[in-house]
Design a protein around this motif. Structure first.
Motif, mmCIF file in Angstrom:
data_model
loop_
_atom_site.group_PDB
_atom_site.id
_atom_site.type_symbol
_atom_site.label_atom_id
_atom_site.label_comp_id
_atom_site.label_asym_id
_atom_site.label_seq_id
_atom_site.Cartn_x
_atom_site.Cartn_y
_atom_site.Cartn_z
ATOM 1 N N ALA A 229 0.857 -1.188 0.000
ATOM 2 C CA ALA A 229 0.000 0.000 0.000
ATOM 3 C C ALA A 229 0.887 1.230 0.000
ATOM 4 C CB ALA A 229 -0.928 0.006 1.211
ATOM 5 N N ASP A 230 0.288 2.370 -0.283
ATOM 6 C CA ASP A 230 1.044 3.624 -0.340
ATOM 7 C C ASP A 230 0.958 4.398 0.958
ATOM 8 O OD1 ASP A 230 1.990 3.603 -3.158
ATOM 9 O OD2 ASP A 230 -0.153 3.516 -3.556
ATOM 10 N N THR A 231 0.326 3.812 1.993
ATOM 11 C CA THR A 231 0.197 4.490 3.281
ATOM 12 C C THR A 231 0.538 3.530 4.410
ATOM 13 O OG1 THR A 231 -2.162 3.947 3.472
ATOM 14 C CG2 THR A 231 -1.592 6.023 2.380
ATOM 15 N N VAL A 232 0.787 4.093 5.603
ATOM 16 C CA VAL A 232 1.324 3.299 6.705
ATOM 17 C C VAL A 232 0.269 2.456 7.416
ATOM 18 C CG1 VAL A 232 3.142 4.991 7.069
ATOM 19 C CG2 VAL A 232 1.061 5.148 8.447
ATOM 20 N N LYS A 629 -3.928 9.340 -9.006
ATOM 21 C CA LYS A 629 -4.996 9.709 -8.081
ATOM 22 C C LYS A 629 -6.249 10.047 -8.881
ATOM 23 C CE LYS A 629 -2.424 11.097 -3.999
ATOM 24 N NZ LYS A 629 -2.282 12.103 -2.924
ATOM 25 N N PRO A 630 -7.125 9.051 -9.055
ATOM 26 C CA PRO A 630 -8.358 9.283 -9.831
ATOM 27 C C PRO A 630 -9.321 10.193 -9.085
ATOM 28 C CG PRO A 630 -7.904 6.928 -9.489
ATOM 29 C CD PRO A 630 -7.028 7.685 -8.560
ATOM 30 N N TYR A 631 -10.380 10.574 -9.798
ATOM 31 C CA TYR A 631 -11.442 11.352 -9.163
ATOM 32 C C TYR A 631 -11.944 10.609 -7.924
ATOM 33 C CZ TYR A 631 -11.537 12.800 -14.091
ATOM 34 O OH TYR A 631 -11.190 13.193 -15.359
ATOM 35 N N GLN A 632 -12.273 11.367 -6.878
ATOM 36 C CA GLN A 632 -12.750 10.781 -5.637
ATOM 37 C C GLN A 632 -13.736 11.766 -5.004
ATOM 38 O OE1 GLN A 632 -10.061 8.279 -3.070
ATOM 39 N NE2 GLN A 632 -10.205 10.024 -1.706
ATOM 40 N N ARG A 666 -4.778 2.769 2.854
ATOM 41 C CA ARG A 666 -5.291 1.608 3.590
ATOM 42 C C ARG A 666 -6.584 1.908 4.339
ATOM 43 N NH1 ARG A 666 0.674 -0.393 5.054
ATOM 44 N NH2 ARG A 666 0.628 -2.472 4.107
ATOM 45 N N GLN A 667 -6.631 2.999 5.093
ATOM 46 C CA GLN A 667 -7.829 3.284 5.882
ATOM 47 C C GLN A 667 -8.991 3.772 5.021
ATOM 48 O OE1 GLN A 667 -7.334 5.751 9.347
ATOM 49 N NE2 GLN A 667 -5.514 4.657 10.037
ATOM 50 N N TYR A 668 -8.686 4.400 3.910
ATOM 51 C CA TYR A 668 -9.727 4.959 3.044
ATOM 52 C C TYR A 668 -9.447 4.553 1.597
ATOM 53 C CZ TYR A 668 -11.347 7.691 6.995
ATOM 54 O OH TYR A 668 -11.855 8.062 8.218
ATOM 55 N N LEU A 669 -9.623 3.262 1.354
ATOM 56 C CA LEU A 669 -9.433 2.746 -0.003
ATOM 57 C C LEU A 669 -10.344 3.487 -0.972
ATOM 58 C CD1 LEU A 669 -8.014 0.522 -1.665
ATOM 59 C CD2 LEU A 669 -9.952 -0.972 -1.135
ATOM 60 N N HIS A 670 -9.857 3.718 -2.185
ATOM 61 C CA HIS A 670 -10.660 4.437 -3.166
ATOM 62 C C HIS A 670 -12.043 3.793 -3.269
ATOM 63 C CE1 HIS A 670 -12.102 5.960 -7.030
ATOM 64 N NE2 HIS A 670 -11.238 6.943 -6.876
ATOM 65 N N THR A 680 -7.950 -3.973 1.234
ATOM 66 C CA THR A 680 -7.319 -2.809 1.858
ATOM 67 C C THR A 680 -5.828 -3.040 2.060
ATOM 68 O OG1 THR A 680 -7.782 -3.641 4.073
ATOM 69 C CG2 THR A 680 -9.417 -2.162 3.089
ATOM 70 N N ARG A 681 -5.411 -4.288 1.935
ATOM 71 C CA ARG A 681 -4.008 -4.684 2.065
ATOM 72 C C ARG A 681 -3.432 -4.376 3.443
ATOM 73 N NH1 ARG A 681 -2.183 -2.845 -4.059
ATOM 74 N NH2 ARG A 681 -3.262 -4.524 -5.129
ATOM 75 N N GLU A 682 -4.264 -4.595 4.434
ATOM 76 C CA GLU A 682 -3.750 -4.555 5.804
ATOM 77 C C GLU A 682 -3.105 -5.888 6.162
ATOM 78 O OE1 GLU A 682 -6.748 -2.323 8.471
ATOM 79 O OE2 GLU A 682 -7.848 -2.847 6.644
ATOM 80 N N GLU A 683 -3.600 -6.959 5.555
ATOM 81 C CA GLU A 683 -3.049 -8.299 5.727
ATOM 82 C C GLU A 683 -2.946 -8.954 4.356
ATOM 83 O OE1 GLU A 683 -1.994 -9.897 8.429
ATOM 84 O OE2 GLU A 683 -2.622 -8.498 9.995
#
Length: 807
Positions: A229-232, A629-632, A666-670, A680-683
């Protein structure tokens, strides 16, 4: 009584007598172990500290010594008595456990004991071996390689017939989506259909395997496994520097890096002699876990959390094991002990975490996760080398205006490219931290024994001089002679099978242990694992073997395969019976485990997005590089803190990059990815769910990416689709489904077009608002109501099940 009825009576009497005599004996791994593991091992299994009544049922020696099992004598076995009693106080499993045995399960256990109560080692931990390739009796069945022999021979034994080969349109779409994650163009489909070369299919496979988009498709799955993932993840879920690792994975699959080397580089690239840039990037794997950068982090606590995360992921990715269950106590279902857990963690005790922990408390995006190094992509490095060579060549030429101009241009490009470096987290080895068993997983309890790096005891020992390293572990994982290479190969080829059939030969991709499922085609899985390892861990070789089999090429229609179809005459009592004489009920295989047909499933989230952008002509096909970073929806990150931040979507061509490059929060998947079940790729995620909800349809209708794709496809349809509405509908339909619409579909779409024409002519403002969505420019002098009507048609086509389904 009529002669034919008397004959039928004899026939059924014969079948009734022959049936029980031909019943297969109970197989421990297939039939018994799953029952004992699910119902009994939690209290009577490997976990010594929590074992009830000092009774152990997971080993033959303990079970028979206790007298609970009396081989060959179920009537004298206490186990049979306890599982069949009507006394709830005596019945096992106890009522409070909530896991009652079914009558069928009890009968399997009774029969197993009657047959001698023979145990067998867990199937996953017996090294795979080659098996004799079975013969297929029916000469009419197509056999393209030995995979087909295993599948067809089993189908014949079970009374099933295989489905016929899928049509060429379906095969073209199937191969393109499976191997590249992208659809074929109508021209590619037509060319394949028209190609009469007997090797046309093989040529298509080779072309797609050689495509750079193959690596992107494979990377999507690998990134799920290693929880990229791109976040911690924890606390503020800040960005960290990981994207060069994603590009390394794409390159590794495209270059067909042997899987053993792929393993060594990720786990221990920094320990290889004179590691290359790519090998250093590969060690980002060890840093991909979730981390916290909160100011009050307790280093000791988080070192324990990080160690546990690494063991869980290592065992899941390479061993198909749930060693994480041994963090607090010995595993309840498998032979892993708590000591095994912490001994595996000790391999990673040399990973430098001090720099990261000292940098905690800084609320910055991206956050610092030292050590980090600046790198270029492989393509950038190759381009820089070419530019340096060109500059050297130009400087040797006589001065001239042309020479100076060229030199200036090349130098400018090189200097700009040098600035394109990105940071990436890497692994640097330091003096290993002390690792000890943590009783009950409690990081505050230091009473447990100190452990050194070691592989699980029941799987053998490492032979090393001195302390074992991550490189020793990586080599053990791919050593088929004295290590776990056979297990690793079996785990990986089972997952490859899942990618191309929708389900593994063992359904439990993430757990080859007692709670997992034994493979339906165990000999085939063995054969594939051995083939993989013996062919130098060549991933493309196994992929090619699978997708060129006739089994892969079957139709996915339930109506065409999977039901009993006797094709041979039966001789009985001197009479010859045609197949139609029996009319026996069809055998059932609702999950298609016997593979009498291909699978059919919804495309993964990334491919759904890529497909829409591709058919519209918007998709940016450059490989590697920065995130997209697509539209969100605005305000989606409103609850993210430390620091507060606003999501800013890309305002250039990065907006249309492939899904594999989408920023992974991770916490806010697109939201689009989440609606279509991306991890979410936490595991480790060895298998994604496939839900079917209204949210998914709403995303396809209303996500700006899909509206923009529909608009641009509508523009293409008006420009290139022909002169009549019918021609244009067929043009758009073919681009999305690779076929022409039938008469009913055509009428419905023309009716939808006319309805929207009328609506947007009456409300041109609404048409204009619709066409404003997205960055792609509108053509000059566009007929706004007309384009809006075609956009509506294309939105409907993007929402077709057929558009987002792999058949």
């Amino acid at each position: 009584m009529r002669p034919q009825f008397a004959l039928l009576g004899l026939l059924f009497a014969y079948l009734g007598e022959a049936g029980p005599a031909q019943a297969a004996p109970v197989d421990f791994n297939r039939d018994v172990r799953p029952i004992l593991s699910d119902k009994c091992f939690a209290c009577h299994g490997p976990d010594e500290k929590h074992r009830k009544a000092k009774l152990r049922l997971d080993t033959e020696k303990d079970a028979t010594a206790s007298g609970v099992l009396v081989p060959g004598k179920p009537e004298k076995s206490a186990l049979v008595e306890r599982i069949t009693t009507t006394d709830e106080a005596e019945r096992m499993p106890p009522v409070k456990a909530g896991k009652p045995l079914t009558a069928a399960e009890a009968e399997i256990l009774r029969k197993w004991i009657a047959e001698g109560a023979k145990y067998a080692p867990p199937w996953a931990y017996v090294a795979p071996r080659r098996h004799d390739v079975p013969q297929v009796r029916n000469p009419k069945l197509e056999v393209r390689n030995w995979i087909d022999n295993f599948i067809l021979a089993r189908l014949e034994r079970e009374g099933f017939a295989p489905a016929p080969e899928a049509d060429r349109r379906t095969l073209a779409r199937r191969l393109h989506f499976d191997l590249t994650g992208l659809p074929p163009t109508p021209e590619e489909v037509e060319a394949f259909i028209a190609d009469k070369d007997p090797k046309a299919y093989d040529k298509l496979v080779d072309r797609l395997l050689a495509s750079e988009h193959y690596g992107e498709r494979m990377a999507v799955y690998w990134l799920d496994l290693v929880r990229y993932a791109d976040t911690v993840g924890y606390h503020g879920d800040q960005d960290h520097h990981a994207s060069p690792y994603r590009d390394y994975v794409i390159d590794a699959f495209n270059l067909n890096v042997p899987f053993d080397r792929f393993t060594h580089e990720q786990l221990a690239g920094d320990l290889l002699p004179k590691p290359t840039t790519d090998q250093k990037i590969a060690t980002c794997y060890n840093r991909l876990l979730q981390t916290s950068h909160e100011g009050g982090v307790q280093p000791k606590e988080y070192l324990a959390i990080y160690a546990a995360d690494r063991v869980r992921n290592l065992s899941a990715v390479w061993m198909g094991a749930t060693v994480g269950c041994a963090q607090c106590h010995d595993h309840k279902f498998d032979p892993y002990t708590a000591r095994d857990f912490y001994s595996l963690a000790a391999f990673f005790a040399d990973v430098d975490e001090e720099k990261h922990l000292r940098g905690g408390g800084v609320d910055a995006v991206p956050t610092k996760r030292l050590p980090e190094i600046p790198v270029h992509t492989r393509r950038e490095r190759e381009r820089l080398a070419a530019l340096d060579a060109k500059i050297a060549e130009l400087t040797k030429q006589p001065d001239s205006a042309e020479q100076k101009t060229q030199l200036a241009e090349v130098t400018k490009e090189r200097d700009a490219l040098k600035k394109a470096e990105r940071l990436v987290m890497v692994t640097q080895s330091v003096t290993p931290r002390t690792m000890r068993v943590l009783p009950r997983g409690n990081w505050l309890d230091e009473s447990g024994p100190i452990v050194e790096p070691a592989v699980p005891a029941f799987l053998g020992k490492l032979k090393t001089n001195g302390r074992a390293t991550r490189l020793d572990l990586a080599r053990w994982l791919t050593d088929t002679n004295t290590g776990a290479g056979g297990l690793t190969a079996r785990v990986f080829v089972n997952r490859l099978w899942y990618l191309y059939f929708g389900m593994g030969l063992s359904k439990s991709l993430e757990d080859f242990g007692g709670q997992g499922e034994p493979p339906v085609h165990s000999e085939l899985l063995d054969q594939l694992a051995v083939e993989f390892a013996e062919n130098k861990w060549d991933v493309k070789h196994i992929v090619r073997l699978i997708v060129t089999s006739q089994t892969y090429r079957q139709s996915s229609s339930k109506a065409e395969g999977g039901r009993q179809k006797a094709e041979q005459e039966t001789k009985l009592f001197g009479f010859v019976f045609p197949p139609s004489a029996f009319h026996l009920p069809p055998l059932d295989d609702p999950e298609n485990r016997l593979l009498a047909r291909q699978g059919r499933w919804r495309l993964p989230a990334e491919s759904i997005r890529d497909n829409a952008l591709f058919v519209s002509g918007l998709l940016a096909l450059d490989v590697g590089g920065v995130n997209a970073k697509p539209y969100q929806p605005p305000g989606f990150y409103r609850h993210l803190n430390f620091p507060k931040r606003e999501y800013v979507s890309d305002a250039d061509a990065k907006q249309w990059r492939r899904g594999v490059y989408v920023h992974w929060q991770r916490q806010y998947l697109h939201p689009m990815m989440k609606a279509f079940d991306a991890s979410t790729r936490e595991e480790c995620a060895a298998q994604r769910a496939r839900s079917n909800t209204p949210l998914a349809a709403l995303v396809l209708l209303n996500d700006p990416t899909f509206i923009e794709a529909a608009r641009v496809l509508g523009q293409r349809t008006l420009t290139d689709g022909g002169n009549s509405d019918a021609e244009r509908v067929m043009f758009a339909f073919r681009h999305l489904t690779s076929r022409r619409p039938d008469e009913t579909e055509l009428k419905l779409l023309l009716k939808l077009l006319e309805k929207n024409r009328e609506q947007y002519k009456l409300d041109p403002k609404a048409a204009g608002e619709l066409l404003k969505i997205g960055l792609a420019p509108l053509p000059k002098n566009a007929d706004v109501p007309e384009l809006a009507a075609w956009t509506a048609v294309c939105r409907a086509l993007l929402n077709l099940s057929e558009t987002i389904t792999r058949e």
